[in-house]
Design a protein around this motif. Structure first.
Motif, PDB file in Angstrom:
ATOM      1  N   LEU A  42     -25.619 -14.054  45.582  1.00  0.00           N
ATOM      2  CA  LEU A  42     -24.382 -13.902  44.819  1.00  0.00           C
ATOM      3  C   LEU A  42     -24.736 -13.873  43.335  1.00  0.00           C
ATOM      4  CD1 LEU A  42     -21.062 -15.827  45.328  1.00  0.00           C
ATOM      5  CD2 LEU A  42     -22.130 -15.777  43.075  1.00  0.00           C
ATOM      6  N   TYR A  43     -24.176 -12.902  42.629  1.00  0.00           N
ATOM      7  CA  TYR A  43     -24.339 -12.803  41.181  1.00  0.00           C
ATOM      8  C   TYR A  43     -22.998 -13.046  40.495  1.00  0.00           C
ATOM      9  CZ  TYR A  43     -28.694 -10.145  42.059  1.00  0.00           C
ATOM     10  OH  TYR A  43     -29.942  -9.744  42.462  1.00  0.00           O
ATOM     11  N   THR A  44     -23.037 -13.692  39.365  1.00  0.00           N
ATOM     12  CA  THR A  44     -21.890 -13.714  38.472  1.00  0.00           C
ATOM     13  C   THR A  44     -22.431 -13.709  37.054  1.00  0.00           C
ATOM     14  OG1 THR A  44     -19.917 -14.918  37.744  1.00  0.00           O
ATOM     15  CG2 THR A  44     -21.723 -16.239  38.619  1.00  0.00           C
ATOM     16  N   SER A  45     -22.022 -12.715  36.261  1.00  0.00           N
ATOM     17  CA  SER A  45     -22.603 -12.536  34.938  1.00  0.00           C
ATOM     18  C   SER A  45     -21.705 -11.627  34.117  1.00  0.00           C
ATOM     19  CB  SER A  45     -24.008 -11.926  35.053  1.00  0.00           C
ATOM     20  OG  SER A  45     -24.527 -11.621  33.786  1.00  0.00           O
ATOM     21  N   GLU A  46     -21.862 -11.706  32.797  1.00  0.00           N
ATOM     22  CA  GLU A  46     -21.144 -10.805  31.899  1.00  0.00           C
ATOM     23  C   GLU A  46     -21.925  -9.529  31.655  1.00  0.00           C
ATOM     24  OE1 GLU A  46     -20.540 -13.158  28.455  1.00  0.00           O
ATOM     25  OE2 GLU A  46     -18.855 -14.287  29.305  1.00  0.00           O
ATOM     26  N   ILE A  47     -23.152  -9.439  32.186  1.00  0.00           N
ATOM     27  CA  ILE A  47     -23.975  -8.255  32.027  1.00  0.00           C
ATOM     28  C   ILE A  47     -24.532  -7.871  33.389  1.00  0.00           C
ATOM     29  CG2 ILE A  47     -24.592  -8.817  29.634  1.00  0.00           C
ATOM     30  CD1 ILE A  47     -27.264  -9.851  30.679  1.00  0.00           C
ATOM     31  N   GLY A  48     -25.280  -6.770  33.448  1.00  0.00           N
ATOM     32  CA  GLY A  48     -25.932  -6.361  34.689  1.00  0.00           C
ATOM     33  C   GLY A  48     -24.935  -6.051  35.793  1.00  0.00           C
ATOM     34  N   TYR A  49     -25.159  -6.653  36.971  1.00  0.00           N
ATOM     35  CA  TYR A  49     -24.275  -6.420  38.114  1.00  0.00           C
ATOM     36  C   TYR A  49     -22.891  -7.027  37.916  1.00  0.00           C
ATOM     37  CZ  TYR A  49     -28.333  -4.953  40.927  1.00  0.00           C
ATOM     38  OH  TYR A  49     -29.433  -4.302  41.419  1.00  0.00           O
ATOM     39  N   ASN A  70     -21.618 -17.955  31.954  1.00  0.00           N
ATOM     40  CA  ASN A  70     -21.198 -17.092  33.059  1.00  0.00           C
ATOM     41  C   ASN A  70     -22.345 -16.207  33.536  1.00  0.00           C
ATOM     42  OD1 ASN A  70     -19.596 -15.850  34.984  1.00  0.00           O
ATOM     43  ND2 ASN A  70     -18.757 -14.333  33.551  1.00  0.00           N
ATOM     44  N   ARG A  71     -23.514 -16.811  33.736  1.00  0.00           N
ATOM     45  CA  ARG A  71     -24.644 -16.074  34.272  1.00  0.00           C
ATOM     46  C   ARG A  71     -25.304 -16.922  35.353  1.00  0.00           C
ATOM     47  NH1 ARG A  71     -27.633 -13.488  28.886  1.00  0.00           N
ATOM     48  NH2 ARG A  71     -25.780 -12.486  28.041  1.00  0.00           N
ATOM     49  N   ALA A  72     -25.215 -16.459  36.590  1.00  0.00           N
ATOM     50  CA  ALA A  72     -25.814 -17.199  37.689  1.00  0.00           C
ATOM     51  C   ALA A  72     -26.232 -16.217  38.773  1.00  0.00           C
ATOM     52  CB  ALA A  72     -24.830 -18.228  38.255  1.00  0.00           C
ATOM     53  N   SER A  73     -27.342 -16.543  39.435  1.00  0.00           N
ATOM     54  CA  SER A  73     -27.824 -15.781  40.584  1.00  0.00           C
ATOM     55  C   SER A  73     -28.265 -16.785  41.626  1.00  0.00           C
ATOM     56  CB  SER A  73     -28.985 -14.867  40.170  1.00  0.00           C
ATOM     57  OG  SER A  73     -29.546 -14.240  41.304  1.00  0.00           O
ATOM     58  N   TYR A 103     -23.672  -4.690  46.052  1.00  0.00           N
ATOM     59  CA  TYR A 103     -22.385  -4.262  45.501  1.00  0.00           C
ATOM     60  C   TYR A 103     -22.258  -4.882  44.114  1.00  0.00           C
ATOM     61  CZ  TYR A 103     -21.120  -3.299  50.434  1.00  0.00           C
ATOM     62  OH  TYR A 103     -21.074  -2.839  51.724  1.00  0.00           O
ATOM     63  N   GLY A 104     -22.018  -4.055  43.081  1.00  0.00           N
ATOM     64  CA  GLY A 104     -21.972  -4.574  41.726  1.00  0.00           C
ATOM     65  C   GLY A 104     -20.694  -4.246  40.988  1.00  0.00           C
ATOM     66  N   HIS A 105     -20.442  -4.985  39.905  1.00  0.00           N
ATOM     67  CA  HIS A 105     -19.291  -4.808  39.001  1.00  0.00           C
ATOM     68  C   HIS A 105     -17.966  -5.107  39.695  1.00  0.00           C
ATOM     69  CE1 HIS A 105     -22.381  -3.082  36.605  1.00  0.00           C
ATOM     70  NE2 HIS A 105     -22.441  -1.945  37.257  1.00  0.00           N
ATOM     71  N   MET A 106     -17.967  -6.036  40.653  1.00  0.00           N
ATOM     72  CA  MET A 106     -16.751  -6.369  41.387  1.00  0.00           C
ATOM     73  C   MET A 106     -15.820  -7.229  40.525  1.00  0.00           C
ATOM     74  SD  MET A 106     -18.597  -7.190  45.050  1.00  0.00           S
ATOM     75  CE  MET A 106     -17.089  -7.666  45.901  1.00  0.00           C
ATOM     76  N   HIS A 107     -14.543  -7.174  40.871  1.00  0.00           N
ATOM     77  CA  HIS A 107     -13.554  -8.023  40.179  1.00  0.00           C
ATOM     78  C   HIS A 107     -13.609  -9.443  40.730  1.00  0.00           C
ATOM     79  CE1 HIS A 107      -9.923  -9.046  37.954  1.00  0.00           C
ATOM     80  NE2 HIS A 107      -9.467  -9.616  39.063  1.00  0.00           N
ATOM     81  N   GLY A 116     -19.703  -7.136  34.234  1.00  0.00           N
ATOM     82  CA  GLY A 116     -21.018  -6.647  33.851  1.00  0.00           C
ATOM     83  C   GLY A 116     -20.889  -5.560  32.810  1.00  0.00           C
ATOM     84  N   SER A 117     -21.470  -4.416  33.068  1.00  0.00           N
ATOM     85  CA  SER A 117     -21.446  -3.324  32.095  1.00  0.00           C
ATOM     86  C   SER A 117     -20.794  -2.102  32.703  1.00  0.00           C
ATOM     87  CB  SER A 117     -22.869  -2.975  31.639  1.00  0.00           C
ATOM     88  OG  SER A 117     -23.653  -2.597  32.749  1.00  0.00           O
ATOM     89  N   GLY A 118     -20.109  -1.337  31.851  1.00  0.00           N
ATOM     90  CA  GLY A 118     -19.547  -0.075  32.292  1.00  0.00           C
ATOM     91  C   GLY A 118     -18.063  -0.125  32.546  1.00  0.00           C
ATOM     92  N   ALA A 119     -17.478   1.068  32.689  1.00  0.00           N
ATOM     93  CA  ALA A 119     -16.062   1.200  32.989  1.00  0.00           C
ATOM     94  C   ALA A 119     -15.805   0.780  34.433  1.00  0.00           C
ATOM     95  CB  ALA A 119     -15.633   2.645  32.759  1.00  0.00           C
ATOM     96  N   PRO A 120     -14.534   0.619  34.827  1.00  0.00           N
ATOM     97  CA  PRO A 120     -14.247   0.240  36.212  1.00  0.00           C
ATOM     98  C   PRO A 120     -14.883   1.195  37.216  1.00  0.00           C
ATOM     99  CG  PRO A 120     -12.268   0.046  34.879  1.00  0.00           C
ATOM    100  CD  PRO A 120     -13.297   0.698  34.009  1.00  0.00           C
ATOM    101  N   HIS A 121     -15.737   0.675  38.071  1.00  0.00           N
ATOM    102  CA  HIS A 121     -16.369   1.456  39.128  1.00  0.00           C
ATOM    103  C   HIS A 121     -17.084   0.498  40.060  1.00  0.00           C
ATOM    104  CE1 HIS A 121     -19.869   0.869  36.511  1.00  0.00           C
ATOM    105  NE2 HIS A 121     -20.636   1.171  37.536  1.00  0.00           N
ATOM    106  N   LEU A 122     -17.567   1.001  41.173  1.00  0.00           N
ATOM    107  CA  LEU A 122     -18.346   0.208  42.118  1.00  0.00           C
ATOM    108  C   LEU A 122     -19.769   0.742  42.150  1.00  0.00           C
ATOM    109  CD1 LEU A 122     -18.708  -1.861  44.431  1.00  0.00           C
ATOM    110  CD2 LEU A 122     -18.053  -0.021  46.012  1.00  0.00           C
ATOM    111  N   HIS A 123     -20.737  -0.130  41.909  1.00  0.00           N
ATOM    112  CA  HIS A 123     -22.150   0.221  42.035  1.00  0.00           C
ATOM    113  C   HIS A 123     -22.620  -0.214  43.417  1.00  0.00           C
ATOM    114  CE1 HIS A 123     -26.320   0.882  40.816  1.00  0.00           C
ATOM    115  NE2 HIS A 123     -26.597  -0.267  41.408  1.00  0.00           N
TER     116      HIS A 123
END
Length: 594
Positions: free
Chosen positions: A52-59, A102-105, A75-79, A127-134
């Motif tokens: 599980l990731y939670t971060s303001e950057i990356g995924y 807010n950075r944990a893995s 799966y990245g950039h989830m809400h 993370g980074s980027g406009a709304p989308h699913l990585h």
């Protein structure tokens, strides 16, 4: 079309293997969510959460799930993780409270299994980027294209678009001249140079993109370069080319998989100076690490560009009895015996008696320039350079003519410039420029000439700046002509053309009693960058809170409906760029909902 995608109605906005800044490969797919958060995300097969990731950057908010066959799915950039297992979302919130940054893995035991089709969470823009699913698929130290699975095949019969044939210093526009269809229904488009000419031998590149049945311009799946058994182009030649070429290509690159160790080696296949992400992807037609490349013989050559669905585009062009002068705007001043076998002369530079330094692979190097109020150093970190290269620093006297300033920029009466002239430089990361410049006008900034676009590119924001000096420590991905220009262009404000999404649509941040209107505005300054500290937003003259969407130029404003006047309210935005140029006054009329 395959049905086993992580979201319904899949539209690809970022392809597997395409170039990203810093010489990185994009090692997954980006699914467009049309600027909306909260779209349900599905498990594509039976699997269990492993990390599980939670971060303001990356995924951002992300999950890695493992399947029984040894593959892992990211799966990245989830809400959020609101789905079959609410405990996952409680865990994310707990980690958020425990980690102020807010950075944990966190690696997890097999507590959260999912069946194929289960909802694992909701899409977002963390993370980074406009709304989308990585979305990534990996196994055994390799990332694989998610579209390799037939259940995720894209129904696409559109061939890649070919834009330009490039050399190091020139670009030749292309035009489509024919179209054929395979027995399977896929498309083969044929291109030629926009104008009949025979070209000299050179290190060519192909500029292209693929839409993958969507509107976005993505990278392609593969490149092949062939020498045909023909002496000239003719209509009969186009008709005689079979669907599948049996001969071996001179060069072949197909992005079927990317090893973890290769994630930052995209510059081996892409020309970073000419690639414009989301517009044109420029691929080498040769192994960029192989030196002393053989001259191309007189004859006809074919470039084949493939997508992930079986479509392809082909360019035919001819190498003839042309001279090196055909590649430049002016005749080179070097005698022929002094020129490298496939090296073209840069039309911007004069013949210089300044020696190149040989750069050995992975060794690292630094180059300094001091003069005219500039003290700057360009550093190539050890371990970043792949293959052998040459480079040198040239002062202004070796520039034939400094390109004129474009709209929004102004050249001082006495322009200050220098050149970092690098040849065959392939990096797996960035170079860095550091130092300071003397500012003779408060709005002066450092710019780098882009020969592909014919424009000056802003190098970046100084980490410290006064009216008389600017201090830099920035990343670079290419060299060229550097100059100090004046930024006279103002920022531009306009409503975002993406969907204006009400917050109570999918992700609830308001309720029926207290509805909140979400407004989004794009703010763009092409000469430098907007000064976020200067931002001010007013509703009927009263200051209003706002937020910037990550590292993007998107300004978000939430306006409670109860604050709007019955006759309508006026929203105004004020902002400057980093050079102090104010944007034109911007007003928006907000009418209350019925």
């Amino acid at each position: 079309m395959g049905s086993n995608h992580p979201i319904e109605f899949p539209h690809i906005s970022g392809s597997f293997g395409e170039y990203r800044s810093g010489g990185r490969f994009h090692h997954g797919l980006d699914y467009k969510t049309f600027n909306r958060n909260g779209i349900p995300i599905k498990a594509v097969q039976d699997m269990t959460v492993a990390r599980l990731y939670t971060s303001e950057i990356g995924y951002g908010n992300g999950l890695v799930l493992a399947s029984a066959d040894g593959r892992h799915f990211t799966y990245g950039h989830m809400h959020d993780f609101v789905g079959r297992h609410p405990g996952l979302e409680y865990l994310r919130l707990a980690l958020f409270l425990m980690h102020p940054t807010n950075r944990a893995s966190v690696n997890l035991p097999a507590y959260f299994p999912f069946k194929k089709g289960d909802i694992i969470g909701r899409s977002g823009e963390s993370g980074s980027g406009a709304p989308h699913l990585h979305f990534e698929v990996g196994s055994g130290g390799y990332f694989r294209s998610p579209l390799e699975d037939p259940e995720r095949a894209i129904l696409d019969f559109t061939a890649p678009t070919l834009l330009r044939l490039h050399t190091r210093t020139r670009s030749f526009p292309l035009k489509r001249v024919d179209r054929k269809y395979t027995q399977a229904g896929h498309t083969i488009d044929y291109y030629t140079l926009d104008g009949t000419r025979a070209l000299p031998s050179a290190d060519y590149r192909i500029g292209t993109y693929d839409t993958m049945a969507a509107l976005n311009r993505n990278g392609v799946h593969g490149i092949r370069f062939y020498a045909l058994d023909a002496k000239s182009l003719s209509p009969e030649l186009y008709k005689s080319i079979p669907e599948e070429l049996e001969q071996s290509p001179l060069y072949k690159m197909e992005l079927d998989g990317i090893a973890t160790s290769e994630l930052r080696t995209a510059d081996r296949y892409y020309d970073p100076e000419k690639t414009a992400i989301g517009d044109e992807y420029v691929y080498y037609l040769y192994d960029s690490l192989k030196r002393n490349r053989k001259e191309l013989d007189t004859g006809v050559y074919l470039v084949e560009v493939l997508d992930s669905s079986g479509n392809r585009s082909r360019l035919l062009f001819q190498i003839g009895e042309a001279t090196q002068a055909d590649l430049t705007s002016e005749k080179p001043e070097h005698p022929p015996e002094e020129q490298a076998s496939t090296e073209e002369e840069d039309p911007l530079l004069k013949e210089a008696n300044v020696s190149f330094r040989t750069l050995n692979p992975y060794a690292g190097a630094s180059f300094s320039y001091s003069g005219e109020g500039m003290n700057l150093t360009i550093q190539i970190p050890g371990g970043n350079q792949r293959g052998q290269a040459r480079a040198r620093i040239l002062d202004k006297k070796w520039i034939r003519a400094i390109p004129p300033a474009s709209e929004g920029l102004e050249s001082p009466r006495e322009i200050r410039a220098f050149v970092f002239d690098a040849r065959d430089l392939v990096l797996s990361g960035y170079m860095y420029i550091s130092g300071q410049i003397e500012k003779r006008h408060p709005d002066e900034e450092l710019y780098l000439w882009n020969p592909s676009s014919g424009k000056w590119n802003w190098v970046g924001k100084p980490y410290q700046e006064t009216d008389t000096r600017a201090f830099y420590r920035l990343r670079l991905k290419r060299g060229g002509v550097f100059a100090i220009l004046r930024d006279t262009g103002a920022p531009v404000i306009y409503p975002s053309f993406a969907w204006q999404r009400p917050e109570d649509d999918l992700v609830h941040q308001s309720n029926e009693e207290n509805p909140i209107r979400m407004l989004q505005y794009d703010i763009y300054d092409k000469e430098s960058w907007v000064d976020r500290k200067s931002t001010a937003v007013f509703l009927d003259g009263v200051p209003l809170r706002f937020e910037w969407a990550g590292d993007r130029s998107l300004l978000r404003i939430r306006v409670p409906e109860k604050w709007l006047n019955q006759e309508g309210s006026y929203l105004s935005i004020q902002i400057d760029d980093l050079a102090g140029n104010p944007a034109r006054p911007f007003f928006d009329v907000l009418l209350p909902s019925e």
